[in-house]
Motif scaffolding. Sequence first.
Motif, mmCIF file in Angstrom:
data_model
loop_
_atom_site.group_PDB
_atom_site.id
_atom_site.type_symbol
_atom_site.label_atom_id
_atom_site.label_comp_id
_atom_site.label_asym_id
_atom_site.label_seq_id
_atom_site.Cartn_x
_atom_site.Cartn_y
_atom_site.Cartn_z
ATOM 1 N N LEU A 252 99.863 78.728 53.177
ATOM 2 C CA LEU A 252 98.489 78.802 53.661
ATOM 3 C C LEU A 252 98.258 77.836 54.815
ATOM 4 C CD1 LEU A 252 96.760 78.586 50.159
ATOM 5 C CD2 LEU A 252 97.022 80.655 51.539
ATOM 6 N N SER A 253 97.470 78.261 55.782
ATOM 7 C CA SER A 253 96.993 77.371 56.842
ATOM 8 C C SER A 253 95.590 76.946 56.453
ATOM 9 C CB SER A 253 96.955 78.093 58.187
ATOM 10 O OG SER A 253 98.256 78.435 58.585
ATOM 11 N N VAL A 254 95.380 75.646 56.278
ATOM 12 C CA VAL A 254 94.069 75.142 55.852
ATOM 13 C C VAL A 254 93.685 73.933 56.698
ATOM 14 C CG1 VAL A 254 94.394 75.923 53.468
ATOM 15 C CG2 VAL A 254 94.987 73.603 54.070
ATOM 16 N N ALA A 255 92.409 73.642 56.720
ATOM 17 C CA ALA A 255 91.926 72.431 57.375
ATOM 18 C C ALA A 255 92.373 71.241 56.532
ATOM 19 C CB ALA A 255 90.407 72.466 57.487
ATOM 20 N N GLY A 256 92.943 70.235 57.165
ATOM 21 C CA GLY A 256 93.452 69.065 56.461
ATOM 22 C C GLY A 256 92.432 68.395 55.572
ATOM 23 N N GLU A 257 91.173 68.404 55.996
ATOM 24 C CA GLU A 257 90.120 67.762 55.203
ATOM 25 C C GLU A 257 89.932 68.422 53.838
ATOM 26 O OE1 GLU A 257 86.305 70.110 57.106
ATOM 27 O OE2 GLU A 257 86.942 68.228 58.009
ATOM 28 N N LYS A 258 90.310 69.687 53.698
ATOM 29 C CA LYS A 258 90.157 70.388 52.420
ATOM 30 C C LYS A 258 91.109 69.869 51.351
ATOM 31 C CE LYS A 258 88.112 74.568 54.138
ATOM 32 N NZ LYS A 258 88.102 76.026 54.087
ATOM 33 N N GLY B 207 92.081 66.518 51.566
ATOM 34 C CA GLY B 207 91.905 65.072 51.596
ATOM 35 C C GLY B 207 92.590 64.352 52.744
ATOM 36 N N LEU B 208 93.046 65.071 53.762
ATOM 37 C CA LEU B 208 93.661 64.436 54.924
ATOM 38 C C LEU B 208 92.601 64.223 55.994
ATOM 39 C CD1 LEU B 208 96.957 66.526 55.247
ATOM 40 C CD2 LEU B 208 96.702 64.238 54.276
ATOM 41 N N ALA B 209 92.427 62.985 56.413
ATOM 42 C CA ALA B 209 91.429 62.673 57.429
ATOM 43 C C ALA B 209 91.978 62.986 58.818
ATOM 44 C CB ALA B 209 91.050 61.198 57.346
ATOM 45 N N GLY B 210 91.131 63.541 59.652
ATOM 46 C CA GLY B 210 91.491 63.757 61.049
ATOM 47 C C GLY B 210 92.525 64.847 61.288
ATOM 48 N N GLN B 211 92.804 65.643 60.308
ATOM 49 C CA GLN B 211 93.786 66.715 60.463
ATOM 50 C C GLN B 211 93.065 68.019 60.772
ATOM 51 O OE1 GLN B 211 97.195 66.723 60.201
ATOM 52 N NE2 GLN B 211 97.344 64.549 59.866
ATOM 53 N N GLU B 212 93.486 68.691 61.805
ATOM 54 C CA GLU B 212 92.950 70.023 62.116
ATOM 55 C C GLU B 212 93.489 70.993 61.073
ATOM 56 O OE1 GLU B 212 90.941 71.214 64.726
ATOM 57 O OE2 GLU B 212 90.444 69.126 65.094
ATOM 58 N N GLY B 213 94.412 71.844 61.475
ATOM 59 C CA GLY B 213 94.996 72.777 60.533
ATOM 60 C C GLY B 213 96.378 72.310 60.109
ATOM 61 N N VAL B 214 96.689 72.503 58.838
ATOM 62 C CA VAL B 214 98.013 72.163 58.317
ATOM 63 C C VAL B 214 98.538 73.357 57.526
ATOM 64 C CG1 VAL B 214 97.573 69.681 58.217
ATOM 65 C CG2 VAL B 214 97.086 71.088 56.220
#
Length: 139
Positions: free
Chosen positions: A42-48, A50-57
């Motif tokens: 899955l491609s998800v927003a890092g904040e989802k 708990g990663l701060a300042g991450q766009e998509g991961v």
Amino acid sequence: MNRTELFALVEKNYHVEPDYPWRDTNAVLRHRDTKKWFGVVLSVAGEKIGLAGQEGVDLLNIKCDPILIGSLVTQEGFFPAYHMNKENWISILLSEESEEIFNQQIENLLDLSYELTIEKKKTKKTNTKKTNTKKKKAE
């Protein structure tokens, strides 16, 4: 290990190609015969997660032994399962910069997920039990 490397590994080890049921970048890894999922990328927003300042991961969700999940989520790169049952699944961050030992750990956990999701064969015990029950009722 990144997404491309993961898909090459899955093709080599399990002869499985990613399936794109949602017609986007998210992919499912399925057993060839039963179509049961053993992995989801899955491609998800890092904040989802708990990663701060991450766009998509990119995350790899795999089925895991519940006993292992508790210790894995304390390690860097492992998270409670995103959008899956958190008791039986775990999310792993896919990254270009991951170290070889982390990649080996992903490979081992992927093997475990594959084995945990193989369809169980019915045993003769079930049939014997039914036969014994019928005999008792007849007596």
